[in-house]
Design a protein around this motif. Sequence first.
Motif, PDB file in Angstrom:
ATOM      1  N   GLY A  78       9.526  18.579 -20.454  1.00 48.87           N
ATOM      2  CA  GLY A  78       8.966  19.285 -21.604  1.00 48.87           C
ATOM      3  C   GLY A  78       7.637  19.944 -21.285  1.00 48.87           C
ATOM      4  N   ILE A  79       6.857  20.158 -22.315  1.00 53.57           N
ATOM      5  CA  ILE A  79       5.571  20.843 -22.195  1.00 53.57           C
ATOM      6  C   ILE A  79       4.453  19.818 -22.077  1.00 53.57           C
ATOM      7  N   LYS A  80       3.603  19.963 -21.086  1.00 53.74           N
ATOM      8  CA  LYS A  80       2.480  19.057 -20.918  1.00 53.74           C
ATOM      9  C   LYS A  80       1.334  19.493 -21.828  1.00 53.74           C
ATOM     10  N   LEU A  81       0.841  18.547 -22.601  1.00 52.29           N
ATOM     11  CA  LEU A  81      -0.226  18.805 -23.554  1.00 52.29           C
ATOM     12  C   LEU A  81      -1.449  17.951 -23.235  1.00 52.29           C
ATOM     13  N   ASP A  82      -2.634  18.521 -23.443  1.00 52.79           N
ATOM     14  CA  ASP A  82      -3.896  17.797 -23.299  1.00 52.79           C
ATOM     15  C   ASP A  82      -4.535  17.664 -24.673  1.00 52.79           C
ATOM     16  N   VAL A  83      -4.967  16.458 -25.005  1.00 51.87           N
ATOM     17  CA  VAL A  83      -5.552  16.168 -26.308  1.00 51.87           C
ATOM     18  C   VAL A  83      -7.044  15.884 -26.131  1.00 51.87           C
ATOM     19  N   TYR A  84      -7.874  16.647 -26.858  1.00 55.78           N
ATOM     20  CA  TYR A  84      -9.329  16.509 -26.784  1.00 55.78           C
ATOM     21  C   TYR A  84      -9.871  15.898 -28.073  1.00 55.78           C
ATOM     22  N   PRO A 144     -16.109  23.166 -25.065  1.00 55.35           N
ATOM     23  CA  PRO A 144     -17.409  22.665 -24.601  1.00 55.35           C
ATOM     24  C   PRO A 144     -17.320  22.045 -23.208  1.00 55.35           C
ATOM     25  N   ALA A 145     -18.345  22.291 -22.415  1.00 57.20           N
ATOM     26  CA  ALA A 145     -18.349  21.820 -21.027  1.00 57.20           C
ATOM     27  C   ALA A 145     -18.270  20.303 -20.938  1.00 57.20           C
ATOM     28  N   ASN A 146     -18.733  19.607 -21.969  1.00 55.00           N
ATOM     29  CA  ASN A 146     -18.722  18.148 -21.936  1.00 55.00           C
ATOM     30  C   ASN A 146     -17.469  17.555 -22.579  1.00 55.00           C
ATOM     31  N   ALA A 147     -16.498  18.400 -22.902  1.00 54.91           N
ATOM     32  CA  ALA A 147     -15.268  17.912 -23.521  1.00 54.91           C
ATOM     33  C   ALA A 147     -14.451  17.099 -22.522  1.00 54.91           C
ATOM     34  N   THR A 148     -13.880  16.016 -22.988  1.00 54.95           N
ATOM     35  CA  THR A 148     -13.035  15.178 -22.140  1.00 54.95           C
ATOM     36  C   THR A 148     -11.647  15.061 -22.763  1.00 54.95           C
ATOM     37  N   ILE A 149     -10.643  14.876 -21.926  1.00 51.27           N
ATOM     38  CA  ILE A 149      -9.273  14.747 -22.389  1.00 51.27           C
ATOM     39  C   ILE A 149      -9.014  13.305 -22.810  1.00 51.27           C
ATOM     40  N   LEU A 150      -8.635  13.119 -24.072  1.00 50.58           N
ATOM     41  CA  LEU A 150      -8.329  11.777 -24.566  1.00 50.58           C
ATOM     42  C   LEU A 150      -6.993  11.293 -24.042  1.00 50.58           C
ATOM     43  N   ALA A 151      -6.027  12.226 -23.937  1.00 52.58           N
ATOM     44  CA  ALA A 151      -4.698  11.858 -23.474  1.00 52.58           C
ATOM     45  C   ALA A 151      -3.961  13.099 -23.004  1.00 52.58           C
ATOM     46  N   SER A 152      -3.066  12.913 -22.048  1.00 53.19           N
ATOM     47  CA  SER A 152      -2.156  13.970 -21.616  1.00 53.19           C
ATOM     48  C   SER A 152      -0.738  13.456 -21.854  1.00 53.19           C
ATOM     49  N   ILE A 153       0.067  14.275 -22.543  1.00 44.72           N
ATOM     50  CA  ILE A 153       1.406  13.829 -22.906  1.00 44.72           C
ATOM     51  C   ILE A 153       2.444  14.892 -22.544  1.00 44.72           C
TER      52      ILE A 153
END
Length: 213
Positions: free
Chosen positions: A121-127, A105-114
């Motif tokens: 390691g691998i960068k992950l985005d949490v929505y 969704p266009a209005n989705a925001t990332i809660l955290a990037s880890i």
Amino acid sequence: MLKLVAIAFLLGVCSAVGDQCCTPKQWEGVLTIQNVTTAKEKINIMTTQLMQSYDVDRQKLVYRGASSGVNYKIVQDYNKMIEYTIAVGACRTRKLTGKMSNCVPANATILASIEMGGPDGIKLDVYDLEVFAPGMGYKGSFTFNHEGCIPVGEQIVTDKWFATIGFSNITPGIKDPSVFDVPSPPCPRNADNVVNSLEDHPALAWPLPPSLP
């Protein structure tokens, strides 16, 4: 009725439309689902795998799996707005209530990037999950690989159950388009009559979970 979570969302190499993440229009993959429920102060855990075929051009989504030794197939046809569940020679129909999309969704925001595994390691985005299904009472998160927007997992919480989903063995395209076929019989041919009779029995639309046999 066994309630499991199978959310049809993402795969393969995603394309970006501005800052919006969009998955391939056609993909197939395996969902590994661990569903946790409580009853009479007892915790019940069930792990299930589903094969998922997703085609936004056809506007169809298919789940295939087995429950208690029974093979089943669920076809969500967004052209007709009908969900078909086929098992043991019978067909159950329900009306879909939403739209099919292959984009976050266009209005989705990332809660955290880890960083999974540390700095190298691998960068992950949490929505936040709720933006994918607003007003439905679903809490939790979607986690994606930052590079390419590849799905990694989901955590879903309601007042009655908790589920985790892992995505694996994703391939672009549809190997066999007949996977979307709905057999008739046992399923009805006249979609208009079916839709008119399903007003009081709606099925949850993607990306919300269907009810499995």
